[in-house]
Design an enzyme around this catalytic site. Structure first.
Site, PDB file in Angstrom:
ATOM      1  N   SER A  11       0.833  -1.207   0.000  1.00 52.02           N
ATOM      2  CA  SER A  11       0.000   0.000   0.000  1.00 52.02           C
ATOM      3  C   SER A  11       0.863   1.250   0.000  1.00 52.02           C
ATOM      4  CB  SER A  11      -0.895   0.014   1.244  1.00 52.02           C
ATOM      5  OG  SER A  11      -1.388   1.324   1.433  1.00 52.02           O
ATOM      6  N   HIS A  36      -1.393  -1.314  -4.165  1.00 54.70           N
ATOM      7  CA  HIS A  36      -2.624  -0.991  -3.431  1.00 54.70           C
ATOM      8  C   HIS A  36      -2.674   0.519  -3.185  1.00 54.70           C
ATOM      9  CE1 HIS A  36      -5.976  -2.061  -0.712  1.00 54.70           C
ATOM     10  NE2 HIS A  36      -5.524  -1.081   0.066  1.00 54.70           N
ATOM     11  N   ASP A  38      -4.640   3.489  -1.480  1.00 53.56           N
ATOM     12  CA  ASP A  38      -5.626   3.833  -0.450  1.00 53.56           C
ATOM     13  C   ASP A  38      -6.111   5.257  -0.649  1.00 53.56           C
ATOM     14  OD1 ASP A  38      -5.949   1.536   1.233  1.00 53.56           O
ATOM     15  OD2 ASP A  38      -3.877   1.821   1.888  1.00 53.56           O
ATOM     16  N   MET A  40      -8.387   8.152   0.551  1.00 53.23           N
ATOM     17  CA  MET A  40      -9.089   8.586   1.771  1.00 53.23           C
ATOM     18  C   MET A  40      -9.551  10.027   1.610  1.00 53.23           C
ATOM     19  SD  MET A  40      -6.607   7.071   4.708  1.00 53.23           S
ATOM     20  CE  MET A  40      -6.092   5.352   4.709  1.00 53.23           C
ATOM     21  N   HIS A  69      -8.505   1.225  -3.481  1.00 55.19           N
ATOM     22  CA  HIS A  69      -9.360   1.011  -2.312  1.00 55.19           C
ATOM     23  C   HIS A  69      -9.961   2.357  -1.926  1.00 55.19           C
ATOM     24  CE1 HIS A  69      -9.395  -0.236   2.259  1.00 55.19           C
ATOM     25  NE2 HIS A  69     -10.601  -0.027   1.784  1.00 55.19           N
ATOM     26  N   MET A  71     -11.825   4.624   0.255  1.00 55.85           N
ATOM     27  CA  MET A  71     -12.367   4.847   1.601  1.00 55.85           C
ATOM     28  C   MET A  71     -12.978   6.241   1.599  1.00 55.85           C
ATOM     29  SD  MET A  71      -9.320   3.120   3.753  1.00 55.85           S
ATOM     30  CE  MET A  71      -8.210   3.246   2.360  1.00 55.85           C
ATOM     31  N   MET A 140     -11.233  -5.526   5.977  1.00 52.83           N
ATOM     32  CA  MET A 140     -10.354  -4.655   6.760  1.00 52.83           C
ATOM     33  C   MET A 140     -10.047  -5.354   8.081  1.00 52.83           C
ATOM     34  SD  MET A 140      -9.623  -1.816   5.137  1.00 52.83           S
ATOM     35  CE  MET A 140      -8.595  -1.371   6.506  1.00 52.83           C
ATOM     36  N   ASP A 178      -6.439  -6.413   4.904  1.00 49.23           N
ATOM     37  CA  ASP A 178      -5.819  -5.089   4.834  1.00 49.23           C
ATOM     38  C   ASP A 178      -5.757  -4.483   6.229  1.00 49.23           C
ATOM     39  OD1 ASP A 178      -4.970  -2.580   4.134  1.00 49.23           O
ATOM     40  OD2 ASP A 178      -6.678  -2.095   2.855  1.00 49.23           O
TER      41      ASP A 178
HETATM   42  C1  DX5 Z   1      -5.749   1.382   6.245  1.00 45.13           C
HETATM   43  C2  DX5 Z   1      -5.444   1.125   4.796  1.00 45.13           C
HETATM   44  C3  DX5 Z   1      -4.394   0.111   4.629  1.00 45.13           C
HETATM   45  C4  DX5 Z   1      -3.090   0.483   5.238  1.00 45.13           C
HETATM   46  C5  DX5 Z   1      -2.450  -0.744   5.779  1.00 45.13           C
HETATM   47  O1  DX5 Z   1      -6.752   2.290   6.380  1.00 45.13           O
HETATM   48  O2  DX5 Z   1      -6.574   0.705   4.086  1.00 45.13           O
HETATM   49  O3  DX5 Z   1      -4.224  -0.276   3.269  1.00 45.13           O
HETATM   50  O4  DX5 Z   1      -2.223   1.087   4.342  1.00 45.13           O
HETATM   51  O5  DX5 Z   1      -1.317  -0.343   6.452  1.00 45.13           O
HETATM   52  P1  DX5 Z   1      -0.542  -1.311   7.427  1.00 45.13           P
HETATM   53  O6  DX5 Z   1      -0.125  -2.487   6.625  1.00 45.13           O
HETATM   54  O7  DX5 Z   1       0.609  -0.479   7.903  1.00 45.13           O
HETATM   55  O8  DX5 Z   1      -1.503  -1.672   8.516  1.00 45.13           O
HETATM   56 ZN    ZN Z   2      -6.349  -0.341   1.861  1.00 41.96          ZN
END
Ligand code: DX5
Ligand code: ZN
Length: 222
Positions: A11, A36, A38, A40, A69, A71, A140, A178
């Site tokens: 990620s 990946h 993320d 947000m 992904h 969010m 998650m 994840d």
């Molecule tokens: C969390 C994200 C993850 C995150 C995981 O909100 O969706 O993808 O990057 O990070 P680690 O592996 O450090 O928990």
């Molecule tokens: Zn993620």
């Protein structure tokens, strides 16, 4: 029949944003399978990352699949833009929408693979009506928003449930985990039935990311 090969998806949330091109190369050179991404929005989760332009800009650094992904609230408004930017998988949160089936159809309409994710407080049976349509279920294993958190073990029971249902009914979806995944927690996730391991801090903060991926993929069971 879902392949038993384990895929690792680093990620870029934990990457150095000022050197993203090099960080993408690092994923490729270390044996990562997917990138990946993320996304947000500061609303669905209490953190803000990046939008479609990041995907468009890093797309030229690798041919690895991009696993986006979302969010975010209102994922429907973003799907076409991430599809055009170069996403391969687009995953949204069940908790972020009212009409999840419509959002699944919208992603399918772009020709991209479709994923749905659930946060730790959402039971896996809530996905039941959608499972036959999905390419990916992203479980998650921490509350989303930040990298570097500790895996919540009870979330792996949902992986077992989804794996069992997949076997019984012949569904095609991959199961991704994840949050808090590293060489020490990966064995439990794989044993539960996960196919895709998202690694944020365990990959980007490791002095030897290639060894981390090798350790995670080398998980064996007796
Ligand atoms: C969390 C994200 C993850 C995150 C995981 O909100 O969706 O993808 O990057 O990070 P680690 O592996 O450090 O928990
Ligand atoms: Zn993620």
């Amino acid at each position: 029949m879902v392949s038993s090969r384990i895929l690792v998806a680093p990620s870029i949330l934990s990457a150095d944003f000022s050197r993203m091109g090099e960080e993408i190369k690092k994923i490729e050179q270390s044996g990562g399978d997917w990138v990946h991404v993320d996304v947000m929005d500061g609303c669905f989760v209490p953190n803000i990352t990046f939008g479609p332009k990041m995907v468009e800009d890093i797309r030229k650094y690798t041919s690895l699949p991009f696993d986006v992904h979302l969010m975010t609230v209102n994922p429907d408004q973003l799907i076409e833009r991430f599809a055009d930017a170069g996403a391969d998988y687009i995953t949204f949160h069940l908790e972020a929408v009212t009409h999840a089936h419509r959002t699944v159809m919208q992603i399918q309409g772009t020709g991209k693979k479709v994923g749905v994710s659930i946060v730790p407080s959402t039971p896996a049976f809530m996905l039941q009506e959608l499972l036959s349509e999905l390419d990916l279920v992203l479980v998650m294993t921490v509350n989303p928003g930040f990298g570097g958190q500790k895996l919540i073990p009870s979330c792996l029971e949902k992986v077992c449930y989804l794996n069992q249902l997949r076997q019984e009914r012949g569904y095609r979806y991959l199961i991704a985990v994840d949050g808090g995944i590293n060489q020490f927690t990966a064995p439990q996730a794989i044993q539960a039935g996960a196919n895709v391991l998202v690694l944020g801090s365990a990959f980007f903060l490791s002095p030897d990311p290639k060894a981390e991926i090798a350790a995670v993929k080398g998980t064996k069971f007796v």
